[in-house]
Design an enzyme around this catalytic site. Structure first.
Site, PDB file in Angstrom:
ATOM      1  CG  HIS A 183      -0.266  -0.275   2.517  1.00  0.00           C
ATOM      2  ND1 HIS A 183       0.680   0.550   3.068  1.00  0.00           N
ATOM      3  CD2 HIS A 183      -0.397  -1.321   3.371  1.00  0.00           C
ATOM      4  CE1 HIS A 183       1.085   0.045   4.203  1.00  0.00           C
ATOM      5  NE2 HIS A 183       0.464  -1.104   4.420  1.00  0.00           N
TER       6      HIS A 183
HETATM    7  P1  TYD Z   1      -1.525  -2.771   8.293  1.00  0.00           P
HETATM    8  O1  TYD Z   1      -0.818  -1.459   8.322  1.00  0.00           O
HETATM    9  O2  TYD Z   1      -2.675  -2.912   7.342  1.00  0.00           O
HETATM   10  O3  TYD Z   1      -0.462  -3.919   8.043  1.00  0.00           O
HETATM   11  P2  TYD Z   1       0.228  -4.382   6.662  1.00  0.00           P
HETATM   12  O4  TYD Z   1       0.115  -3.242   5.732  1.00  0.00           O
HETATM   13  O5  TYD Z   1       1.605  -4.728   7.015  1.00  0.00           O
HETATM   14  O6  TYD Z   1      -0.520  -5.563   6.186  1.00  0.00           O
HETATM   15  O7  TYD Z   1      -2.011  -3.111   9.760  1.00  0.00           O
HETATM   16  C1  TYD Z   1      -2.552  -4.371  10.090  1.00  0.00           C
HETATM   17  C2  TYD Z   1      -3.553  -4.184  11.199  1.00  0.00           C
HETATM   18  O8  TYD Z   1      -2.938  -3.636  12.352  1.00  0.00           O
HETATM   19  C3  TYD Z   1      -4.717  -3.287  10.849  1.00  0.00           C
HETATM   20  O9  TYD Z   1      -5.899  -3.940  11.286  1.00  0.00           O
HETATM   21  C4  TYD Z   1      -4.532  -2.054  11.660  1.00  0.00           C
HETATM   22  C5  TYD Z   1      -3.628  -2.468  12.780  1.00  0.00           C
HETATM   23  N1  TYD Z   1      -2.648  -1.413  13.111  1.00  0.00           N
HETATM   24  C6  TYD Z   1      -2.879  -0.595  14.195  1.00  0.00           C
HETATM   25  O10 TYD Z   1      -3.903  -0.698  14.888  1.00  0.00           O
HETATM   26  N2  TYD Z   1      -1.940   0.360  14.502  1.00  0.00           N
HETATM   27  C7  TYD Z   1      -0.821   0.515  13.774  1.00  0.00           C
HETATM   28  O11 TYD Z   1       0.017   1.394  14.096  1.00  0.00           O
HETATM   29  C8  TYD Z   1      -0.607  -0.325  12.630  1.00  0.00           C
HETATM   30  C9  TYD Z   1       0.612  -0.186  11.782  1.00  0.00           C
HETATM   31  C10 TYD Z   1      -1.544  -1.274  12.344  1.00  0.00           C
END
Ligand code: TYD
Length: 136
Positions: free
Chosen positions: A50
Site C-alpha cells: 500500500h
Molecule cells: P496494516 O498497516 O494494514 O499492516 P500491513 O500493511 O503490514 O498488512 O495493519 C494491520 C492491522 O494492524 C490493521 O488492522 C490495523 C492495525 N494497526 C494498528 O492498529 N496500529 C498501527 O500502528 C498499525 C501499523 C496497524
C-alpha cells in the site's frame, strides 16, 4: 526524485555488544509519532502492499533480514535490509511492500503520524491516479 534514502544510524561498537539509537528529529527527517514492529512473519509472507497519503516512515531490520520494495509510480526499487543500524526513509506517496523475511526477523517502523486508516491507499491503480493528480 522519489525522496527515498538509506539512512544509517549511530553504531557504538563495544566488545560487550553493539548499540545503536535514534533521537527524535536528529537521525531521521520527521518527528516520530508512532513506533511499531513486525515479527513472527511466516516464511513467504508479505506485509504492506500500500501507499500512505501523508505518513513518512523509517524502516530498519532490528534482527534478521527482509526486502523493502518501493515504487514511486514510475520506478520500482528493492532494498535489502539486514543490519540493525541501516534503515530506509520512505516519504509519503510511495507504494511499498515488505517481503522475503528471514526467520526471526524484526522490522522496526518509525512513523510520522498516528495510525489513520484513511491515510492508506491499498489499490495500486488508485495509487497511480493519486500520483498523477499530485503532479497536476
Ligand atoms: P496494516 O498497516 O494494514 O499492516 P500491513 O500493511 O503490514 O498488512 O495493519 C494491520 C492491522 O494492524 C490493521 O488492522 C490495523 C492495525 N494497526 C494498528 O492498529 N496500529 C498501527 O500502528 C498499525 C501499523 C496497524
Amino acid at each position: 526524485m522519489s525522496g527515498i534514502k538509506l539512512l544509517s544510524l549511530p553504531k557504538i561498537v563495544d566488545k560487550r555488544g553493539n548499540l545503536s539509537f535514534i533521537e527524535n528529529l536528529e537521525h531521521i527527517p520527521f518527528e516520530i509519532q508512532r513506533v511499531y514492529w513486525i515479527y513472527d512473519v511466516p516464511s513467504g509472507e508479505k506485509r504492506g502492499g500500500h501507499a500512505f497519503i501523508k505518513q513518512q516512515e523509517y524502516i530498519v531490520a532490528l534482527s534478521g533480514s527482509f526486502d523493502v520494495v518501493t515504487d514511486d509510480g514510475e520506478n520500482s526499487t528493492t532494498t535489502s535490509l539486514n543490519r540493525s543500524y541501516n534503515g530506509i526513509y520512505i516519504p509519503n506517496g510511495i507504494w511499498r511492500e515488505l517481503n522475503n523475511f528471514s526467520t526471526n526477523s524484526v522490522a522496526l517502523i518509525l512513523s510520522s503520524t498516528q495510525y489513520n486508516l484513511n491515510d492508506y491507499i491499498r489499490d495500486y491503480n488508485e495509487f497511480l491516479i493519486f500520483k498523477s493528480d499530485v503532479q497536476k
